[in-house]
Write a protein that holds these residues in place. Structure first.
Motif, PDB file in Angstrom:
ATOM      1  N   THR A 195      -4.332   7.239 -13.731  1.00 42.70           N
ATOM      2  CA  THR A 195      -5.097   8.401 -13.278  1.00 42.70           C
ATOM      3  C   THR A 195      -5.042   9.515 -14.316  1.00 42.70           C
ATOM      4  N   SER A 254       3.185   8.156  -4.517  1.00 50.54           N
ATOM      5  CA  SER A 254       3.232   6.708  -4.304  1.00 50.54           C
ATOM      6  C   SER A 254       4.473   6.169  -4.970  1.00 50.54           C
ATOM      7  N   ALA A 289      -9.464   9.476  -5.787  1.00 47.11           N
ATOM      8  CA  ALA A 289      -8.868   8.410  -6.598  1.00 47.11           C
ATOM      9  C   ALA A 289      -7.612   8.898  -7.311  1.00 47.11           C
ATOM     10  N   GLU A 342       0.182  -2.410  -6.208  1.00 45.31           N
ATOM     11  CA  GLU A 342      -0.574  -1.413  -6.957  1.00 45.31           C
ATOM     12  C   GLU A 342      -1.874  -1.075  -6.234  1.00 45.31           C
ATOM     13  N   LEU A 343      -2.290   0.204  -6.291  1.00 42.87           N
ATOM     14  CA  LEU A 343      -3.580   0.607  -5.760  1.00 42.87           C
ATOM     15  C   LEU A 343      -4.493   0.940  -6.933  1.00 42.87           C
ATOM     16  N   LEU A 344      -5.568   0.178  -7.050  1.00 47.72           N
ATOM     17  CA  LEU A 344      -6.562   0.364  -8.097  1.00 47.72           C
ATOM     18  C   LEU A 344      -7.809   0.972  -7.475  1.00 47.72           C
ATOM     19  N   ALA A 345      -8.313   2.067  -8.056  1.00 50.91           N
ATOM     20  CA  ALA A 345      -9.529   2.701  -7.562  1.00 50.91           C
ATOM     21  C   ALA A 345     -10.703   2.346  -8.456  1.00 50.91           C
ATOM     22  N   LEU A 375      -9.459   0.105  -3.929  1.00 52.08           N
ATOM     23  CA  LEU A 375     -10.175   1.166  -3.229  1.00 52.08           C
ATOM     24  C   LEU A 375     -11.483   1.468  -3.949  1.00 52.08           C
ATOM     25  N   ALA A 400      -4.546   6.660  -6.258  1.00 49.83           N
ATOM     26  CA  ALA A 400      -4.477   5.450  -7.078  1.00 49.83           C
ATOM     27  C   ALA A 400      -3.389   5.512  -8.141  1.00 49.83           C
ATOM     28  N   ASP A 401      -2.951   4.322  -8.546  1.00 51.88           N
ATOM     29  CA  ASP A 401      -2.082   4.181  -9.714  1.00 51.88           C
ATOM     30  C   ASP A 401      -2.919   4.066 -10.978  1.00 51.88           C
ATOM     31  N   ARG A 402      -4.042   3.345 -10.847  1.00 58.99           N
ATOM     32  CA  ARG A 402      -4.968   3.196 -11.972  1.00 58.99           C
ATOM     33  C   ARG A 402      -6.398   3.369 -11.476  1.00 58.99           C
ATOM     34  N   MET A 403      -7.297   3.721 -12.405  1.00 57.54           N
ATOM     35  CA  MET A 403      -8.713   3.856 -12.090  1.00 57.54           C
ATOM     36  C   MET A 403      -9.544   2.987 -13.026  1.00 57.54           C
TER      37      MET A 403
END
Length: 362
Positions: free
Chosen positions: A213, A359, A192, A25-28, A184, A196-199
């Motif tokens: 997002t 993604s 973002a 997972e990519l978290l911003a 990130l 991103a997947d989530r912020m």
């Protein structure tokens, strides 16, 4: 492995956050300068110790102030890409990557440079590389540590807009090769939203909004915290091909849309960022309009903020679309949750930097 973070501090900024990041997972972390984003990243990396807190990567404890555990940076399995890249100027791209390896392996270092699209540039020094190429070297060096967690601190802020767009696409493509949590830090909500997947929206060291997002970009309070007046949503799509008029056909869950300047082969999955004010709503399917992009949708919620505008939340397949219309228009349409409508989007209203590869979490 899952990254779990819980931090509290009074200095250098008040800090009180807790979150988890799943594998892949990519978290911003988004917020203004001085909001505490980089302090959070430095706490995860072991470059700064909060007053109290815990950081765990899977079953490994990196920080537990209550138990007196605070592993040094080199004992934490992290890859860190700094805003300044922090490359060794006297070393080649290959040499920079080799320095991050516990056991130097030239073949593996060359593979990592190829992975970030630097084939043939291994013998160049940082001064011989563009800003975007230096960023790729920094990323390859971070991956050379075989990290459990990848940390990105404003990695695109030092390059121009065109390079930034290319790097966004490359980061998303690279994620198909990554299984670790990615965090990130950015002040750019658009960036973002694309990556991103989530912020997490951070303000004065505290978490003011957390969500996908789509959820964050639909939250007026979160946008106000970032000084953003406009809302937007991401629409998943697949490239179907190029039409005779030069527009690219994208297939969505409820029908095709046609946009200019979209790059990619047929079958490529994309995310299209659509500004809420660019959507026109109609009860009946419009006829006689120049707009070709007409998507059937269902109203799920109406949010009335300050001023004359209403945000209409729309279900388009499994995605959520947002439309920003006046209160008068909402009243004339007599909209209510559950209503079926048609969302109309002008092809020329979508900018190139509002389109990014999808993604694997989308």
């Amino acid at each position: 492995m899952t990254l779990s973070v819980s931090l509290r501090a009074d200095r250098p900024v008040p800090l009180e956050v807790a979150f988890e990041v799943a594998p892949g997972e990519l978290l911003a972390l988004v917020g203004h300068s001085g909001s505490g984003k980089t302090t959070i990243l430095r706490s995860i990396a072991g470059l700064w110790t909060p007053s109290s807190g815990q950081v765990r990567a899977g079953g490994t404890v990196w920080l537990d102030t209550g138990a007196g555990i605070d592993l040094a940076v080199h004992r934490r399995s992290i890859g860190f890409v700094f805003q300044s890249y922090a490359l060794f100027p006297h070393m080649t791209a290959l040499g920079n990557v080799l320095t991050a390896m516990a056991t130097p392996d030239r073949a593996e270092a060359a593979r990592l440079l190829d992975l970030v699209n630097l084939h043939g540039l291994a013998d160049r020094k940082p001064a011989q590389l563009s800003g975007g190429q230096q960023q790729r070297v920094a990323l390859a060096r971070a991956l050379a540590r075989k990290p459990s967690v990848l940390l990105l601190d404003e990695p695109f802020s030092a390059v121009d807009r065109a390079t930034r767009e290319r790097l966004h696409a490359e980061i998303i493509a690279l994620r198909s090769h990554l299984a670790m949590p990615v965090v990130l830090v950015t002040h750019d909500m658009n960036e973002a939203q694309l990556l991103a997947d989530r912020m997490l929206v951070i303000q004065n060291g505290r978490l003011v909004r957390e969500g996908t997002t789509a959820q964050v970009m639909a939250d007026a309070d979160a946008l106000r915290a970032m000084g953003i007046r406009e809302v937007a949503a991401l629409l998943p799509a697949v490239i179907a091909g190029i039409e005779e008029d030069g527009l690219t056909r994208l297939d969505t869950a409820t029908g095709p849309i046609f946009l200019p300047g979209v790059q990619g082969d047929p079958g490529t999955r994309l995310r299209v960022r659509i500004m809420a004010h660019e959507i026109i709503l109609s009860r009946a399917r419009p006829t006689g309009l120049s707009a070709q992009n007409i998507l059937p949708a269902r109203v799920t919620k109406l949010t009335q903020g300050d001023g004359p505008a209403v945000t209409v939340h729309l279900s388009v397949g499994e995605a959520e679309l947002l439309a920003r219309i006046t209160r008068r228009a909402a009243r004339d349409l007599a909209l209510a949750p559950g209503d079926r409508v048609h969302a109309v989007l002008k092809a020329m209203s979508v900018a190139r930097d509002h389109i990014a590869p999808a993604s694997r979490h989308v």
